[in-house]
Structures are given as structure tokens and as C-alpha cells.
Design a protein around this motif. Structure first.
Motif, PDB file in Angstrom:
ATOM      1  N   PHE A 155       0.837  -1.209   0.000  1.00 33.22           N
ATOM      2  CA  PHE A 155       0.000   0.000   0.000  1.00 33.22           C
ATOM      3  C   PHE A 155       0.871   1.258   0.000  1.00 33.22           C
ATOM      4  N   ILE A 208       0.983   4.153  -3.060  1.00 30.45           N
ATOM      5  CA  ILE A 208       0.551   5.559  -2.959  1.00 30.45           C
ATOM      6  C   ILE A 208       1.734   6.521  -2.977  1.00 30.45           C
ATOM      7  N   ASP A 259     -10.072   4.339   5.868  1.00 28.96           N
ATOM      8  CA  ASP A 259     -10.184   5.664   5.248  1.00 28.96           C
ATOM      9  C   ASP A 259     -10.133   5.738   3.717  1.00 28.96           C
ATOM     10  N   SER A 260      -8.974   5.502   3.141  1.00 27.89           N
ATOM     11  CA  SER A 260      -8.829   5.779   1.710  1.00 27.89           C
ATOM     12  C   SER A 260      -9.495   4.725   0.823  1.00 27.89           C
ATOM     13  N   LEU A 263      -6.654  11.274  11.052  1.00 27.45           N
ATOM     14  CA  LEU A 263      -6.653  10.877   9.642  1.00 27.45           C
ATOM     15  C   LEU A 263      -8.045  10.918   9.034  1.00 27.45           C
ATOM     16  N   GLU A 301      -4.412  15.878   6.685  1.00 26.35           N
ATOM     17  CA  GLU A 301      -5.818  15.609   6.345  1.00 26.35           C
ATOM     18  C   GLU A 301      -6.727  16.829   6.500  1.00 26.35           C
ATOM     19  N   TYR A 360       5.330  12.134   3.498  1.00 22.74           N
ATOM     20  CA  TYR A 360       4.109  12.755   2.966  1.00 22.74           C
ATOM     21  C   TYR A 360       4.081  14.267   3.158  1.00 22.74           C
ATOM     22  N   THR A 375      -4.697  10.118  -2.768  1.00 21.38           N
ATOM     23  CA  THR A 375      -4.727  10.193  -1.301  1.00 21.38           C
ATOM     24  C   THR A 375      -3.419  10.749  -0.751  1.00 21.38           C
TER      25      THR A 375
HETATM   26  C1  DMJ Z   1      -0.770   9.755   3.858  1.00 22.29           C
HETATM   27  O1  DMJ Z   1       0.248   8.849   3.606  1.00 22.29           O
HETATM   28  C2  DMJ Z   1      -1.951   9.434   2.998  1.00 22.29           C
HETATM   29  O2  DMJ Z   1      -2.778  10.545   2.992  1.00 22.29           O
HETATM   30  C3  DMJ Z   1      -2.680   8.207   3.459  1.00 22.29           C
HETATM   31  O3  DMJ Z   1      -3.860   7.942   2.747  1.00 22.29           O
HETATM   32  C4  DMJ Z   1      -3.032   8.286   4.927  1.00 22.29           C
HETATM   33  N1  DMJ Z   1      -2.482   9.426   5.538  1.00 22.29           N
HETATM   34  C5  DMJ Z   1      -1.095   9.690   5.338  1.00 22.29           C
HETATM   35  C6  DMJ Z   1      -0.671  10.948   6.024  1.00 22.29           C
HETATM   36  O4  DMJ Z   1      -1.299  11.157   7.224  1.00 22.29           O
END
Ligand code: DMJ
Length: 494
Positions: A152, A156, A282-283, A344, A399, A457, A485
């Protein structure tokens, strides 16, 4: 209707190549509501304002746009130069000690902060810095390392970062590198009996491990893999991501709720409580909407609305006038678990807005603004019944700013600019150090105790959202742009 991995109705990404991603996709479709200053703003804006007074000591006066944008860019470069001075070539900077950190595995570096930064540097017009980062990535980034990598996170951050790097620089070498990573990550999907990816894969050997998979890990692939399939004319990535999504969706409850962790081999829920929109779910929801928008895929959009209706129907809670989301048993809808909310989850305000429910998104954004009223910076986890801290750290997270950006784009309402400025000002006051910006390990209503890390990030997300709000850069298509994300620009780089 769900759960047929070879569904013939699915549009094939390779057919869409020359059109961008897809007819009706983010590259081609205009959405009036996405224009800053759109007329719809006034109607869409929530009735309750969290910013009655914009220049109380707690809500610092906002400078003009150009001045704000310059300040944001200066802070980005402050942390970038901390990274280049002390952690160049390593994944992450330790800005207090001047050390560095390997994000994926000790002894293995991917220059993560550079990959994360590529498109942000472009958007901010930091062309000299972009050229250095790009040439390091092109010359040194090694996708063949003998290391188990978190699938994952690799998708991302690395695949997404390289695709966004390609879209902003048109460097074929970056696209090739993205493809190479994706090819080495694919066994996590293709060797799974259900199609739900294993959590880890060895980049060199293709050996997989980790069959208990959190929902975000099962479903946060379609944007990067869909983009890659479209750009390369190779459906394998898109197909793998869709198969994983379908495997999960076909196991939803009769209430249209999903659990939190699923066994990729047996296809059974390991944890059948719905914790949305909190992590580690979440995502999963974010990518149903985002995949639908980026790829023009109505099936994904349909799933987003179906599942979101269920979350709102069964998980909505309210304290002191503010909406929150509680955990339920996915089969019965019965309430379970503590009244905790992770920072988050603050992304959900923007997602609800993008999904068509701006008033509900705005109200949830205000819930988090109320937390920021109480603390210098947002703590990791709170108990929403009294806003007390559950997890005292603060991981320099994006977020809240992500939602401020989304809601500003949707409504053009200046309150989100003000919110963004206050959030930025708080970070600058409390988390800035001479070597850059750092996470904190304790936040109380009156104090912040610093730790020593700049997460990758940070270079992809936080100040990109702030910059986009204030700069109105001509390098981004504000109407049609789509971010992942991880804040990667997967459509709309100009
Ligand atoms: C980031 O890596 C991405 O936004 C992910 O989806 C979850 N949140 C972290 C940062 O908090």
C-alpha cells in the motif's frame, strides 16, 4: 451485481489512451462547482460559521494571497533544504538531529522524500530543486532491492509519486520507473487467491507475505494503477486493482457496510466492525470516488455512493452540535467500540463534499476546527465526546488541510482559506525547527513536545494544499485536476 471479476461492462483503460484517461474523466469533464469563486458557493456553504471573527489572536489575520503563497513556499523550501543538507538520498529527514530514516526497511533507501516532492516542486515553481530531485531519482532509485516492501505504501508514495513526476516533467524515465515498481508489486495481487493484495512483497523475488489486510490496503490502488494502465496502454494494473475492490465489495454486509480487516487467502473478515472513516479503512472510500472521477468509471462512483449512504445511515453520531462517526458491527449496525476519532479521518470532510454533500462535509470540517480551537496542533486521536486526547502525538499530518483545499475548491468560500492559513500558522509556530519541520510526540492544550522526523508525505501533501489555495498557480488545472490520497497530481498538471 458485484463480485464478477471479469465483468464485460468495465471500460478498458487501454482504449482510452489518446483521450487522456477516459471519456468523461477528470481530464475532459468540466465541473462548475469545482471553480474557486463559483456562484454555487453561497448556496453550498454551511449556515454555521466557525470563523465569526477572522482576526482574533487565535485566528491570525490572513495576508493577501500572494504574500501567503510566498510564505508557504518559503516554508516548503526551508524543510526541503533541511532534507537536502542532511538526508539527501535517504527516505526521510530527522530535522532535529540532522539524521535520516529508512521508511520501508532499515538499510534500504528509496529517496522517498524526493519521490514524494516531485510534483509539489513543480507546482511551486521550484524548477532548480525539481531538476536535482528528478536526476537523483532517474540515476539512483532502485526498484530491484532485495527487500520486503509494504504494498500500500509503495503504491501511494512511490508509484503515485513517479506517475505524478512523469505527468509534471514528461520524463519517460520516471514513467518507466513507475512501471518497474508496479510490475514488482503486482505479485501481491496476482498470487492472492481472492485478488486482495498481500500486505508485503519482496521486490526482487516476488515472494509475498501478510494475508490479513486492512481495507485501505486492499482498496487504495485504483488511482495509481488506473493511471498507469491508461498511460501505458496495459490493463494489468487496473485489472488487479479492480479485482481487489470487487473481492471486498462482494463481501459487504446486507447493510452495505464493510469490516476493517479481511483475510486475503480465505476471503473472510478478520475484523468485521466498520470503523470508517477512520484508519485503517479511510482511503478505501476515497478511492471509490477518486477512481470514478479520474477514470470516468461509473461503477466505482456507484459503489462510493452505495457504501457512503450506509456509513452515514449507521455510523453518524453528534456531540455538541458536531458530527462524528462511531464504529458499528457491519452485519447488525449495532454500535461497538470507543468514541474515538483519528485525525486521519479529517480527510472525510473533503470527500463528503466531493461526493456531492457539501453541507455534511462542511459540518464535519467544523468538528475538526473545534479540535484545533482546543489544541496548538491537531493530536493524533481524540475522544469526540469531550475532545480529550487519546493518542498524544501529532504526526505532521495533512488531512485537515486536504479537506480545507477540497471544500475551498468546491465552494470558493473564504472561510476555508482562513482555516488553511490558521492551520499553516500553527504548524509554523509549533512544529518548525531550524532543520525543517518535525512531528511531535505529545500535544496538550498548552504545549507541544517535539520529536525528530519529517514524514515523506509532508513533501507531497501539507504545503501543496496550502500553496494551491493561495497561489492560483497556472501550473494546475483547478477545474479538472485530481489528486491522490497522497496528494499526487494524477490529472490536471499544466
Ligand atoms: C498519507 O500517507 C496518505 O494521505 C494516506 O492515505 C493516509 N495518511 C497519510 C498521512 O497522514
Amino acid at each position: 451485481m458485484l463480485g464478477h471479476p471479469t465483468s464485460p461492462q468495465l471500460p478498458h483503460p487501454s482504449r482510452r489512451l489518446l483521450l487522456g484517461y477516459a471519456a468523461g474523466s477528470a481530464l475532459l469533464t468540466a465541473t462548475a462547482a469545482a471553480v474557486p469563486g463559483a456562484q454555487a458557493a453561497a448556496q453550498a456553504a454551511p449556515s454555521r460559521s466557525a470563523f465569526a471573527s477572522a482576526d482574533t489572536p487565535d485566528r491570525p489575520p490572513m495576508p493577501g494571497d500572494a504574500q501567503a503563497a510566498a510564505a508557504i513556499r518559503a516554508e516548503y523550501l526551508h524543510s526541503w533544504y533541511g532534507y537536502t543538507a542532511h538526508a539527501w538520498g535517504y527516505d526521510e529527514l530527522r530535522p532535529l538531529s540532522g539524521g535520516h530514516n529508512d521508511f520501508f526497511a532499515d538499510g534500504h533507501s528509496f529517496g522517498l522524500s524526493m519521490v514524494e516532492a516531485l510534483d509539489t516542486l513543480y507546482l511551486m515553481g521550484c524548477d532548480r530543486e525539481l531538476a536535482s530531485a528528478r536526476s537523483w531519482v532517474e540515476d539512483n532509485l532502485d526498484p530491484t532491492q532485495d527487500v520486503d516492501i509494504h504494498v500500500f505504501e509503495a503504491i501511494i508514495r512511490l508509484v503515485g509519486g513517479l506517475v505524478a513526476g512523469y505527468l509534471t516533467t514528461r520524463s519517460d524515465s520516471l514513467l518507466g520507473r513507475a512501471q518497474e515498481f508496479a510490475d514488482r508489486l503486482l505479485p501481491a495481487f496476482t498470487s492472492s487467491p481472492t485478488g486482495i493484495p498481500y500486505t508485503h512483497v519482496n521486490l526482487r523475488t516476488g515472494q509475498v507475505r501478510g494475508h490479513e489486510v486492512a481495507l485501505a490496503e486492499a482498496g487504495t490502488n485504483i488511482m495509481e494503477f488506473g493511471a498507469l494502465s491508461a498511460l501505458l496502454g496495459d490493463p494489468r494494473y487496473y485489472d488487479a486493482a479492480m479485482r481487489a475492490y470487487r473481492a471486498v465489495l462482494s463481501r459487504r454486509s446486507s447493510l452495505d457496510l464493510l469490516g476493517t480487516t479481511i483475510d486475503a487467502e480465505k476471503g473472510r473478515w478478520v475484523d468485521d466492525h466498520s470503523t470508517a472513516p477512520n484508519p485503517p479503512v479511510d482511503s478505501f472510500y476515497e478511492y471509490l470516488w477518486g477512481g470514478g472521477r479520474l477514470l470516468g468509471d461509473g461503477e466505482l462512483t456507484h459503489w462510493y455512493h452505495t457504501l457512503t449512504r450506509a456509513v452515514l445511515a449507521h455510523q453518524s453520531d453528534r456531540r455538541d452540535g458536531h458530527p462524528w462517526y462511531h464504529t458499528v458491527d457491519a452485519s447488525t449496525g449495532a454500535r461497538t467500540g470507543p468514541t474515538h476519532q483519528s485525525e486521519l479521518a479529517a480527510f472525510y470532510a473533503g470527500l463528503l463534499g466531493k461526493g456531492g454533500d457539501v453541507p455534511r462535509g462542511a459540518a464535519y470540517f467544523d468538528s475538526w476546527t473545534a479540535v484545533l480551537d482546543r489544541y496548538p496542533v491537531l493530536p493524533e486521536t481524540i475522544d469526540y465526546t469531550d475532545l480529550s486526547v487519546v493518542d498524544q502525538g501529532s504526526q505532521l499530518r495533512p488531512e485537515y488541510a486536504n479537506s480545507a483545499f477540497d471544500l475551498w475548491r468546491l465552494t470558493g468560500d473564504a472561510r476555508y482559506k482562513q482555516a488553511m492559513w490558521r492551520w499553516f500558522d500553527r504548524l509554523r509556530t509549533h512544529l518548525r525547527v531550524p532543520g525543517g519541520y518535525t512531528v511531535a510526540d505529545e500535544v496538550t492544550p498548552t504545549s507541544v513536545r517535539l520529536d525528530d522526523l519529517t514524514p515523506g508525505y509532508w513533501f507531497a501533501e501539507n504545503l501543496k494544499y496550502a500553496w494551491l489555495v493561495f497561489s492560483r498557480t497556472p501550473r494546475f488545472d483547478y477545474r479538472n485536476g485530481v489528486l491522490s490520497t497522497e496528494g499526487k497530481v494524477l490529472a490536471g498538471a499544466l
